[in-house]
Design an enzyme around this catalytic site. Structure first.
Site, PDB file in Angstrom:
ATOM      1  N   ASP A   1      59.803  22.547  27.921  1.00 32.53           N
ATOM      2  CA  ASP A   1      60.472  23.357  28.937  1.00 32.53           C
ATOM      3  C   ASP A   1      61.970  23.233  28.707  1.00 32.53           C
ATOM      4  O   ASP A   1      62.426  22.307  28.043  1.00 32.53           O
ATOM      5  CB  ASP A   1      60.083  22.907  30.347  1.00 32.53           C
ATOM      6  CG  ASP A   1      60.260  24.032  31.355  1.00 32.53           C
ATOM      7  OD1 ASP A   1      59.296  24.780  31.597  1.00 32.53           O
ATOM      8  OD2 ASP A   1      61.369  24.189  31.888  1.00 32.53           O
TER       9      ASP A   1
ATOM     10  N   TYR B   1      62.027  43.059  35.541  1.00 24.57           N
ATOM     11  CA  TYR B   1      60.906  42.241  35.067  1.00 24.57           C
ATOM     12  C   TYR B   1      59.815  43.143  34.467  1.00 24.57           C
ATOM     13  O   TYR B   1      59.330  42.901  33.355  1.00 24.57           O
ATOM     14  CB  TYR B   1      60.349  41.452  36.258  1.00 24.57           C
ATOM     15  CG  TYR B   1      59.125  40.628  35.991  1.00 24.57           C
ATOM     16  CD1 TYR B   1      59.176  39.500  35.196  1.00 24.57           C
ATOM     17  CD2 TYR B   1      57.903  40.969  36.580  1.00 24.57           C
ATOM     18  CE1 TYR B   1      58.036  38.734  34.977  1.00 24.57           C
ATOM     19  CE2 TYR B   1      56.767  40.201  36.366  1.00 24.57           C
ATOM     20  CZ  TYR B   1      56.837  39.084  35.564  1.00 24.57           C
ATOM     21  OH  TYR B   1      55.720  38.330  35.346  1.00 24.57           O
TER      22      TYR B   1
HETATM   23  N1  SER Z   1      53.492  37.386  40.043  1.00 17.24           N
HETATM   24  C1  SER Z   1      54.528  38.118  39.395  1.00 17.24           C
HETATM   25  C2  SER Z   1      55.659  38.385  40.295  1.00 17.24           C
HETATM   26  O1  SER Z   1      55.445  38.589  41.464  1.00 17.24           O
HETATM   27  C3  SER Z   1      53.998  39.405  38.871  1.00 17.24           C
HETATM   28  O2  SER Z   1      53.539  39.192  37.591  1.00 17.24           O
HETATM   29  O3  SER Z   1      56.745  38.434  39.824  1.00 17.24           O
END
Ligand code: SER
Length: 324
Positions: free
Chosen positions: A37, A146
């Site tokens: 990590d 993301y």
């Molecule tokens: N669990 C993740 C998030 O909420 C989605 O892949 O960012």
């Protein structure tokens, strides 16, 4: 899994890594699973159960060296910023999520000695995606940084597989629910946080509205799916971008009702914040028939089994004196 496998887990202290490292160490010998990590680990099960070293996935040479020195045959690349944290720092999220992936893909290309796992997410989908039983192949216009990084990553995984024969495998995880690590900056993490608050305070302030339906999965199922995918014959892995994978779907209200069966005076309030918009852009349920047909995926935990197991483990953690 062959005994000779040497496994490197990058981002081992995160939600998936914490559970995955321990599971791999149970299945192999502890010394075959190197946890890494970017930061030192706190004292605990992960650190004490086998080898650990500090490793920054953005440092190509350092990653290549660990892979060489340990004759690594499988890499799990789990280092990433999750959806809500990534929105606070889009450039950092893009850098970490994309350059980290490129580093490992390029090392795989250079060395040709390992297969790799890289997680994608339901965040690859967006508001224009059909949200009920979202198909594997569909419209994908993610609106979070993301999601954009995961979608781009999927395309690159497929490209490296087709062009350079890299054995890269991936799952589009739904929200993952687990008790070993604290909630880590995801939008679906309300479904982790709620258990801690239910056990400690008997009350939860939810940052999503009560009727926000999202696909979810309990960690033991997510680990099963991951190891099943990694252990499958390469020829049965027909999808090299990332597989839709699913187990259950529920709303905060449904989860709260289930928790109240175990903690009768549990109460919940709803105060949606910026994460509501993220959640609204994601599907409510996922069609994962390719995973079921091609390599035999099937979940074990439904909503009631998951809730019961989570509460028991979280109660036990706090009873044993875990930090609140
Ligand atoms: N669990 C993740 C998030 O909420 C989605 O892949 O960012």
């Amino acid at each position: 899994m062959p005994d000779k496998d040497n496994i490197l887990v990058i981002g081992a202290a995160g939600q998936i890594g914490t559970d995955l490292v321990l599971r791999l160490r149970q299945e192999l010998s502890a010394s075959q699973v190197i946890a890494t990590d970017v930061k030192d680990l706190p004292a605990g099960e992960l650190l004490e159960s086998g080898p650990f070293q500090v490793l920054d996935v953005l440092d190509y040479n350092a990653v290549a060296k660990v892979i060489d020195q340990n004759q690594i045959t499988q890499v799990y690349l789990l280092a990433a910023l999750l959806s809500a944290t990534a929105e606070q720092n889009p450039k950092l999220a893009w850098k970490l999520n994309m350059e980290g992936l490129f580093n490992v893909l390029d090392i795989a290309r250079e060395k040709k000695q390992f297969k790799m796992f890289w997680p994608s997410s339901i965040a690859v989908f967006g508001p224009t995606t059909p949200s009920n039983l979202t198909p594997q192949h569909t419209v994908m216009e993610p609106v979070t940084v993301y999601g954009v990084s995961k979608q781009a990553g999927e395309r690159w995984c497929e490209y490296y597989n087709q062009k350079y024969n890299i054995d890269v495998r991936s799952l589009r995880y739904p929200g993952l629910i687990s008790y070993k690590s604290p909630p880590g900056g995801g939008t679906t993490d309300y479904a982790v946080d709620i258990f801690h608050k239910a056990v400690l305070d008997k009350h939860y302030n939810c940052f999503l509205s009560k009727d926000t339906m999202l696909p979810m999965m309990y960690m033991p199922d997510a680990l099963d799916a991951t190891l099943q995918l990694m252990n499958a014959e390469s020829s049965s892995i027909k999808i090299r971008s990332s597989y839709n994978i699913s187990a259950l779907s529920f709303t905060p209200e449904m989860l709260a009702k289930e928790i109240a069966k175990h903690i009768s005076d549990f109460s919940i309030d709803y105060a949606p914040d910026f994460r509501q918009k993220i959640a609204d852009s994601w599907p409510g349920s996922i069609d994962d028939s390719f995973a079921r047909e091609q390599w035999g995926w099937k979940e074990t935990f439904g909503l009631s089994e998951m809730t019961e197991d989570m509460i028991a483990h979280i109660q036990e953690r706090y009873a044993l004196g875990a930090n609140k």
